[in-house]
Design a protein around this motif. Structure first.
Motif, short mmCIF file in Angstrom:
data_model
loop_
_atom_site.label_atom_id
_atom_site.label_comp_id
_atom_site.label_asym_id
_atom_site.label_seq_id
_atom_site.Cartn_x
_atom_site.Cartn_y
_atom_site.Cartn_z
N ASP A 401 0.94 -1.10 -0.08
CA ASP A 401 -0.35 0.06 -0.06
C ASP A 401 1.00 1.60 0.08
N GLY A 402 0.99 1.12 -0.76
CA GLY A 402 1.92 2.78 -1.54
C GLY A 402 1.36 3.29 -2.23
N ARG A 403 2.95 4.14 -2.91
CA ARG A 403 3.85 4.79 -4.26
C ARG A 403 5.05 4.44 -4.62
N VAL A 404 5.22 4.29 -6.28
CA VAL A 404 6.25 4.54 -6.14
C VAL A 404 6.90 5.63 -6.90
N GLU A 405 7.37 6.89 -6.83
CA GLU A 405 7.23 7.87 -7.68
C GLU A 405 7.94 8.53 -7.83
N LEU A 406 8.25 9.17 -9.29
CA LEU A 406 9.37 9.40 -9.82
C LEU A 406 9.40 10.52 -10.13
N LEU A 407 10.87 11.91 -9.99
CA LEU A 407 10.84 12.95 -9.36
C LEU A 407 11.40 13.30 -11.23
N GLU A 408 11.38 14.53 -11.82
CA GLU A 408 12.36 14.68 -13.65
C GLU A 408 12.19 16.20 -13.32
N ILE A 409 13.91 16.34 -13.56
CA ILE A 409 13.98 17.83 -13.10
C ILE A 409 14.46 17.83 -14.93
N TYR A 422 11.83 6.19 -5.86
CA TYR A 422 11.68 5.77 -4.59
C TYR A 422 10.47 5.69 -3.81
N TRP A 423 10.02 5.02 -3.18
CA TRP A 423 8.88 4.22 -2.42
C TRP A 423 8.34 5.14 -1.85
N VAL A 424 6.79 5.05 -1.30
CA VAL A 424 6.43 6.35 -0.91
C VAL A 424 5.25 5.36 -0.01
N PRO A 425 4.94 4.69 1.35
CA PRO A 425 4.17 4.33 2.21
C PRO A 425 3.58 4.92 2.18
#
Length: 567
Positions: A401-409, A422-425
């Motif tokens: 129960d969470g999400r894999v988040e992708l940050l692009e700069i 990264y993984w965000v619970p």
């Protein structure tokens, strides 16, 4: 011997959050990493299997207050971290001015003398070299060895370093301290000593196998990343290295993670390999008790954060004067979900930072992959991007129960890391309860072996036709599931799209059994189009789910002169 330098740059950004076709705008301070390294010559040898089942060493509970020299295993470090969480965070004392004012070129000339490496006695399978403080590496990291159950510090010694003529050793305080360390040893089947693992800069670390060079990095923890506030960067304030025996093939390190919000105990078990190097991470992180309600709270924890670099490649052309087809440490994010299978998200460099995420009920793994290992895709003999490693995170039990988040700069140039995953619970630890983490980090060339049946996206390109007001996306899939299909079997193209109207889709089988999928669509706004494509045989998945954030117009960037000058 590889030389590496990792630094961070803090930039003010506007973040575009994209999820399920919805766009949200927020201002955020986002930290990015600059990584410069001289490539190593990979030494090939027989592959060795990695089957790391290490677990934190257990000791009886400790009640009395501990000092760093009393730490001798993970259990004692966890107790130390718990105790430190009850105290206020103390920032590191900055280095003296002569070190703080160094520029990059001056700082990189301070070199550790190889002959003075710790434990390099001809018998130890691993030995250590230290990083000097200075330039952007301002935090002091206390270093300790653990030998026969006893901890003792590695004292800072100026005679361990070679200083350039512009820096006088007598200007450096005798207690200046170190910024980090590198682990050196011999990969299985190789006789040459090579660098395998480094810790330097906040909680950054990176490793490599014999068949790769340094590239993407990992971090201990990300706090409040990509939010409308300053990101908090925990640092590994203290590192203990357990001295290996002559026949040991693994090296164990302990580290104390420290920041205004957390105090954590980390155990790293390094198992170097010819094709794959594995770092097993066991951690116990305690939330620091806040003195009052005005102090910043943790809104988001990024677990097993990875950082990488992507400037151009599939989907984006480089500057006209730079003929290299691709410039990147990895070309996409792969997620293995218990409910949705394999999801591939190639990077999309927009003129502004953006975050996107994938909700997951049971995360089996995720990573940043350098799939394309063909030299001609990069045509760079110096950077050797075709030898940069992929990094894969495998939880010891699926994260729920969470999400894999992708940050692009956007990133100004290839010396700056502009990708984070990264993984965000969904749930933060309960008050007084530690966050316990157990996972493997694998560093290896190319694709992950576990995804060995369904078709993978090997490459794609975008064709924009502003006159006809349409965009075409062509994807090539390759895999065993596709090659095993009868030649005359019709396949289903499953698509979902947000921000555009789908006009046409078709697939074509090649002589080699690959499938070329062409999708044409018309954007309904100026916002990027969120597209997902996969092939199925009835309800059976034949390929991974290809997802892409497609800019409506090809992004334009102001590149530094090194990319645009006429020769």
């Amino acid at each position: 011997m590889i030389r590496s330098l990792i630094s961070r740059v803090l930039v003010m950004t506007v973040v575009v959050v994209i999820a399920d076709g919805q766009l949200t705008f927020a201002q955020s301070d986002v930290a990015i990493e600059s990584a410069a390294s001289e490539p190593a010559v990979a030494q090939h040898g027989p592959d060795d299997s990695v089957n790391d089942t290490s677990q934190p060493v257990q000791s009886p509970p400790i009640q009395d207050a501990l000092t760093p020299t009393e730490i001798n295993d993970f259990q004692s470090l966890a107790e130390f971290a718990r105790q430190q969480a009850k105290n206020a965070f103390t920032p590191s004392i900055p280095p003296v001015k002569v070190l703080a004012d160094l520029d990059y070129d001056q700082f990189r000339k301070i070199q550790f003398i190889h002959q003075r490496a710790k434990w390099d006695d001809g018998k130890s399978p691993f030995w250590l070299e230290m990083f000097h403080r200075g330039f952007v590496q301002r935090d002091r990291v206390e270093m300790f060895s653990i030998e026969q159950g006893k901890s003792k510090p590695f004292p800072f010694l100026k005679q361990d370093f070679q200083y350039p003529d512009s820096i006088k050793a007598d200007q450096i305080p005798d207690d200046s301290g170190y910024a980090g360390l590198r682990v050196v040893g011999r990969f299985p089947g190789n006789h040459d000593a090579q660098e395998m693992l480094t810790f330097v800069g906040s909680s950054y670390f990176r490793a490599r196998s014999a068949e790769t060079i340094y590239g993407s990095s990992a971090r201990g923890l990300a706090i409040n990343i990509a939010l409308n506030q300053d990101e908090e960067f925990p640092l590994f304030r203290r590192i203990w290295v357990i001295k290996p025996g002559e026949d040991d093939r693994q090296l164990m390190l302990l580290a104390h993670l420290d920041s205004p919000s957390v105090s954590g105990a980390y155990q790293f078990t390094l198992q170097p390999g010819s094709a794959e190097t594995v770092v097993t991470v066991n951690a116990k992180v305690f939330l620091r008790e806040q003195a009052d309600a005005t102090e910043p709270a943790i809104e988001k924890i990024g677990i097993a954060p990875l950082t990488s670099m992507w400037i151009w490649g599939d989907g984006l052309k480089g500057p006209p004067q730079d003929k290299r087809p691709g410039v990147h440490d990895s070309d996409g994010l792969l997620v293995h979900s218990g409910e949705d299978g394999w999801i591939w998200r190639p990077y999309s460099r927009l003129p502004y930072p953006s975050t996107s995420f994938r909700k997951v009920r049971a995360l089996l793994g995720f990573g940043v992959l350098q799939r394309n290992r063909a030299f001609f895709h990069y045509d760079d003999y110096n950077a050797k991007y075709h030898m940069r490693p992929s990094i894969w995170v495998t939880p010891h039990t699926p994260w729920q129960d969470g999400r894999v988040e992708l940050l692009e700069i956007p990133g100004a140039h290839e010396g700056i890391d502009n990708i984070a995953a990264y993984w965000v619970p969904d749930q933060m630890p309960a008050p007084g309860q530690p966050l316990e983490l157990n996972y493997d980090l694998a560093f290896f060339p190319g694709d992950i072996g576990a995804e060995n049946y369904v078709g993978r996206s090997t490459n794609f390109y975008v064709d924009r036709n502003p006159v006809a007001d349409r965009i075409g996306l062509t994807i090539r899939f390759s895999g065993l599931a596709l090659r095993q299909l009868p030649v005359d079997r019709a396949v289903n193209i499953v698509t979902s799209i947000a921000g555009a109207d789908l006009l046409h889709s078709e697939s074509t089988r090649t002589e080699t059994g690959d499938y070329i999928v062409d999708v044409t669509f018309r954007a309904t706004s100026e916002s990027p189009v969120d597209l997902a494509v996969k092939l199925q045989d009835g309800e059976r998945a034949l390929t991974e789910l290809f997802t892409y954030l497609c800019p409506v117009a090809e992004p334009e960037f102001n590149y530094p002169s090194v990319y645009t000058r006429q020769e």
